[in-house]
Design an enzyme around this catalytic site. Structure first.
Site, PDB file in Angstrom:
ATOM      1  N   ASP A  49       0.838  -1.204   0.000  1.00 42.56           N
ATOM      2  CA  ASP A  49       0.000   0.000   0.000  1.00 42.56           C
ATOM      3  C   ASP A  49       0.878   1.262   0.000  1.00 42.56           C
ATOM      4  OD1 ASP A  49       0.888  -0.067   2.611  1.00 42.56           O
ATOM      5  OD2 ASP A  49      -1.089   0.209   3.533  1.00 42.56           O
ATOM      6  N   GLU A 119      -1.362  -5.677   8.592  1.00 51.61           N
ATOM      7  CA  GLU A 119      -0.509  -5.039   9.596  1.00 51.61           C
ATOM      8  C   GLU A 119      -1.029  -5.292  11.013  1.00 51.61           C
ATOM      9  OE1 GLU A 119       0.128  -0.865   8.830  1.00 51.61           O
ATOM     10  OE2 GLU A 119       0.955  -1.236   6.832  1.00 51.61           O
ATOM     11  N   GLU A 187       9.323  -4.255  10.355  1.00 57.77           N
ATOM     12  CA  GLU A 187       9.684  -2.947   9.785  1.00 57.77           C
ATOM     13  C   GLU A 187      10.196  -2.003  10.856  1.00 57.77           C
ATOM     14  OE1 GLU A 187       6.930  -1.205   7.016  1.00 57.77           O
ATOM     15  OE2 GLU A 187       7.962   0.733   7.054  1.00 57.77           O
TER      16      GLU A 187
HETATM   17  O1  KIV Z   1       3.478  -1.114   1.608  1.00 56.48           O
HETATM   18  C1  KIV Z   1       4.624  -1.555   1.585  1.00 56.48           C
HETATM   19  O2  KIV Z   1       5.394  -1.320   0.650  1.00 56.48           O
HETATM   20  C2  KIV Z   1       5.057  -2.365   2.714  1.00 56.48           C
HETATM   21  C3  KIV Z   1       6.493  -2.778   2.755  1.00 56.48           C
HETATM   22  C4  KIV Z   1       7.359  -1.633   3.026  1.00 56.48           C
HETATM   23  C5  KIV Z   1       6.723  -3.890   3.710  1.00 56.48           C
HETATM   24  O3  KIV Z   1       4.282  -2.678   3.551  1.00 56.48           O
END
Ligand code: KIV
Length: 299
Positions: A49, A119, A187
């Site tokens: 996202d 998430e 992250e």
């Molecule tokens: O949205 C994204 O690109 C992510 C990655 C950074 C893990 O969630």
């Protein structure tokens, strides 16, 4: 000699990569870039996202809708034949009710993803993840700096720095593993914490800003290639400056158009088939004047 295209990496195959050679993954959002990442050998392509920030120009990921994500997931799925494709469930697509969450997750599968990413790892999130898994949809977890929580965190900040917060993240990683997630993104957490979690759980950890001990790494396509001129986080390594190359190429093109150097009449233009055709079109005078430039269409 026959060449064989490597087969698509499945969810069980990805999970089994734990402890083997490091897993190389990145994001992509459209057909041509997914095709490039896939043919370069990416193990997993995440339709993140982060689309909202690097492609759609939003200030954060919170405005991204399910429809926008599905549109891009379809394009990425069409551009890949090897990498596992994971669709990132956007903000509010798995927060309201179990039914809505499962329906939205299923829409990603119908769009061509093999799995979804969600998430967070708190108990209410684990309950929803279990229900998505129950619908035969593989789930990748994501803990640490979860960008959809940017307002709750008060900014894009390192997570798990103190022992209490680190303990919470270890518990969340274990809960995601126990629920049945096939992998988890870590992250923006200290490298030592990511190393500990990687040792602790039996599913691959994919790090971004989480140090080198994770089972694999992920980077945002536009960060990796220098296509995004917003904030560059400490953990981003740029492997190219494609944005600068694109700007230079485009300004050369515009210059050539304005000065008449593009297109070239001999090599980049089509022409009527013969002088006779030209004469029919314009009459004898014009045909004679243009005779030197007449080329066959097939050239
Ligand atoms: O949205 C994204 O690109 C992510 C990655 C950074 C893990 O969630």
């Amino acid at each position: 000699m026959t060449t064989t295209t490597p087969k698509r990496i499945t969810v069980p195959a990805f999970r089994a990569m734990k402890g083997g050679p490091r897993i190389g993954t990145l994001t992509a959002y459209d057909y041509p870039t997914a095709k490039i990442a896939d043919s370069a050998g990416a193990d997993m392509i995440l339709v993140g996202d982060s689309l909202g920030m690097v492609v759609l120009g939003y200030p954060d990921t919170l405005s991204v809708t399910v429809e926008e994500m599905l549109h891009h997931t379809r394009a990425v799925a069409r551009g890949t034949s090897h990498a596992l494709v994971v669709g990132d469930m956007p903000y509010l697509s798995y927060h309201i009710s179990v039914e809505e969450s499962v329906r939205n997750a299923g829409a990603f599968i119908r769009a061509g993803a093999q799995a979804v990413k969600v998430e967070g790892g708190k108990p209410s999130r684990i309950r929803i993840i279990r229900r998505i898994l129950d619908a035969e949809i593989p789930v990748m977890g994501h803990i640490g700096l979860t960008p959809q929580s940017v307002n709750a965190f008060g900014g894009f900040k390192l997570q798990g720095k103190g022992s209490e917060d680190a303990r919470r993240l270890i518990d969340e990683a274990r809960a995601l593993e126990k629920a049945g997630c096939f992998s988890v993104v870590l992250e923006c957490v200290p490298a030592e914490l990511a190393a500990f979690i990687t040792e602790e759980i039996s599913i691959p950890t994919i790090g971004i800003g989480a140090g080198p001990a994770c089972d694999g790494q992920v980077l945002v396509f536009h960060d990796l290639l220098g296509l995004y001129d917003g904030h560059k986080a400490k953990f981003v390594r740029r492997y190219a400056q494609i944005g600068d190359d694109m700007r230079t190429a485009i300004s050369h093109y515009l210059d050539d158009v304005r000065t008449g150097r593009f297109p070239d009449v001999a090599t980049e233009s089509f022409h009527v088939g013969s002088e006779e055709e030209l004469r029919r079109l314009y009459g004898n005078q014009a045909a004679a004047a243009d005779a030197t430039t007449v080329k066959s269409d097939s050239e």
